[in-house]
Design an enzyme around this catalytic site. Structure first.
Site, PDB file in Angstrom:
ATOM      1  N   ASP A 144     -17.968   5.487  -2.095  1.00  0.00           N
ATOM      2  CA  ASP A 144     -17.126   5.478  -0.898  1.00  0.00           C
ATOM      3  C   ASP A 144     -17.051   6.837  -0.222  1.00  0.00           C
ATOM      4  O   ASP A 144     -17.218   6.947   1.002  1.00  0.00           O
ATOM      5  CB  ASP A 144     -15.718   4.985  -1.246  1.00  0.00           C
ATOM      6  CG  ASP A 144     -15.695   3.505  -1.598  1.00  0.00           C
ATOM      7  OD1 ASP A 144     -16.656   2.808  -1.231  1.00  0.00           O
ATOM      8  OD2 ASP A 144     -14.741   3.057  -2.246  1.00  0.00           O
ATOM      9  N   SER A 194     -10.424  -0.831 -10.661  1.00  0.00           N
ATOM     10  CA  SER A 194     -10.249   0.418  -9.931  1.00  0.00           C
ATOM     11  C   SER A 194      -9.635   1.407 -10.912  1.00  0.00           C
ATOM     12  O   SER A 194      -8.572   1.149 -11.484  1.00  0.00           O
ATOM     13  CB  SER A 194      -9.314   0.206  -8.732  1.00  0.00           C
ATOM     14  OG  SER A 194      -9.033   1.448  -8.124  1.00  0.00           O
ATOM     15  N   ASP A 206      -1.521   6.581  -2.738  1.00  0.00           N
ATOM     16  CA  ASP A 206      -2.214   7.863  -2.618  1.00  0.00           C
ATOM     17  C   ASP A 206      -2.375   8.339  -1.184  1.00  0.00           C
ATOM     18  O   ASP A 206      -2.393   9.543  -0.918  1.00  0.00           O
ATOM     19  CB  ASP A 206      -3.579   7.782  -3.305  1.00  0.00           C
ATOM     20  CG  ASP A 206      -3.464   7.893  -4.816  1.00  0.00           C
ATOM     21  OD1 ASP A 206      -2.455   8.449  -5.283  1.00  0.00           O
ATOM     22  OD2 ASP A 206      -4.375   7.430  -5.524  1.00  0.00           O
TER      23      ASP A 206
END
Length: 398
Positions: free
Chosen positions: A14, A175, A124
């Site tokens: 990513d 994740s 986050d």
């Protein structure tokens, strides 16, 4: 002058794709910044070279493990910080560490924007952007996944079209975010909160149900700082690392919880933080021996608020900074040794020793030599219970 964007870079798909994606969306030059907080994985120089190969005009890497342990994990240990009484803020603590390096890089390279790889539904994004705005209110923030609709399918297609030097085939069903203080796992089959975690979720901890010999450890603190393990001097980083190994080998520090995210949703999270849980457990017990009752009672309220502020991304806020001063003062006499048995997924305190202890054996004992004047208790109880007694008389008359 060409605009510049500093990107929080992990080396994964990513953020590697984000370099070119941001450049196409904004016509800006991208400076990649990778910060090592003990997450393991690839060598920093490999990550730096990959960022350049993916189109970054500059790439910086920082070994921040000692900084992270001493300046971010240690305050959490002193605060006995457990969000919702369970989670030792593994991910939340690493974000302000990274933010400081991102802002420093933005200043160094004349960038006006900082980018990160967070989604629009997690904590986050708040931690990064609130932290950046606190340290550098003039900087802008962008998140390609959230702001430019950079989905994983699009990222893979972009990567293949541009021939970027990163694998796109292997995808973990989870994740994962990890650092030296612990590891966080979510998504995949864990999103069904009826499903129990399976052993392949874990890396930092062994199965606590496996029969093994118990491990006894002595942790020495000086004013709340872990300074020795079994009598051998250690840095804060070394204390965490060694207890990660020893407590992790006993299955200590596994946490499976549904937590309240800042954005208003509940999320199922699986954590493993063996060193953090062992150190916080030991620190709490040493405080029980060395901290005066009223200070200890009030500190527990402060601990909860401190943990909420850090979880919510307000590490650099005025309230968090003020509470740091209180916590430092409360730890002034938290010195001594705690003996613990690590076994079967638990860290159990079995011994306490301190030169600053408030425990008085002669006051506590029920045997000969008791120095507590029990005759004083009758009058104390009369006065202590008087307001409730008066109210009870009134209520009984109605």
């Amino acid at each position: 002058m060409t605009e510049r964007v500093v990107l929080a870079y992990s080396g994964g798909l990513d953020t590697s794709v984000a370099i070119g994606w941001i450049a196409e969306e904004t016509d800006a030059e991208v400076i990649a910044v990778a910060v090592d907080v003990g997450q393991g994985g690839e060598d920093l120089d490999v990550i730096r070279k990959r960022a350049l190969a993916c189109g970054a005009v500059e790439a910086e890497v920082a070994d921040a493990k000692d900084e992270f342990a001493a300046e971010y994990c240690l305050p959490a240990i002193k605060a006995n910080a457990l969000y919702m009484d369970r989670y030792p803020l593994v991910s939340a603590l690493s974000r302000p560490t990274i933010v400081k390096h991102l802002v420093a890089a933005a200043r160094k390279h004349g960038a006006g924007t900082v980018a990160h790889g967070c989604t629009g539904k997690g904590n986050d994004q708040v931690r990064f952007e609130a932290g950046i705005s606190s340290l550098a209110p003039d900087l802008k923030c962008v998140a390609p996944v959230r702001d430019y609709a950079m989905t994983r399918d699009k990222a893979i297609a972009f990567c293949e079209a541009k021939g970027l030097p990163i694998a796109t085939t292997k995808k973990s069903p989870y994740s994962i975010d990890q650092n030296v203080f612990g590891r966080a796992v979510e998504t995949g089959f864990l999103e069904d909160i009826w499903n129990a975690p399976i052993e392949d979720v874990y890396e930092y901890t062994s199965d606590p149900a496996t029969p093994r010999e118990a491990d006894e450890v002595i942790i020495t603190f000086d004013k709340g700082v872990p300074v020795a393990i079994d009598g051998e001097r250690v840095t804060v980083l070394q204390a965490i690392q060694r207890l990660n190994e020893r407590a992790g080998a006993q299955g200590v520090g596994r946490i499976d919880m549904v937590e309240d995210r800042l954005v208003g949703i509940k999320s199922r999270e699986v954590y493993e933080a063996p060193g953090a849980i062992a150190l916080i457990t030991a620190h709490q017990e040493l405080e029980a021996v060395t901290v005066e009752r009223e200070l200890a009672r009030y500190k527990r309220q402060v601990e909860q608020r401190w943990g909420e502020l850090v979880y919510d991304g307000l590490w650099f806020s005025p309230l968090k900074r003020a509470l740091d001063g209180f916590i430092a003062e409360a730890n002034e006499h938290v010195s001594g040794e705690i003996r613990m048995t690590l076994h079967g997924g638990r860290a159990v305190v079995t011994g306490r020793k301190s030169q600053t202890s408030l425990y008085d054996f002669n006051l506590a004992t029920y045997d000969t030599g008791d120095t507590f004047d029990q005759s004083l208790s009758k009058g104390f109880i009369e006065i202590f219970g008087m307001s409730s007694k008066i109210a009870a008389k009134r209520d009984l008359q109605q």
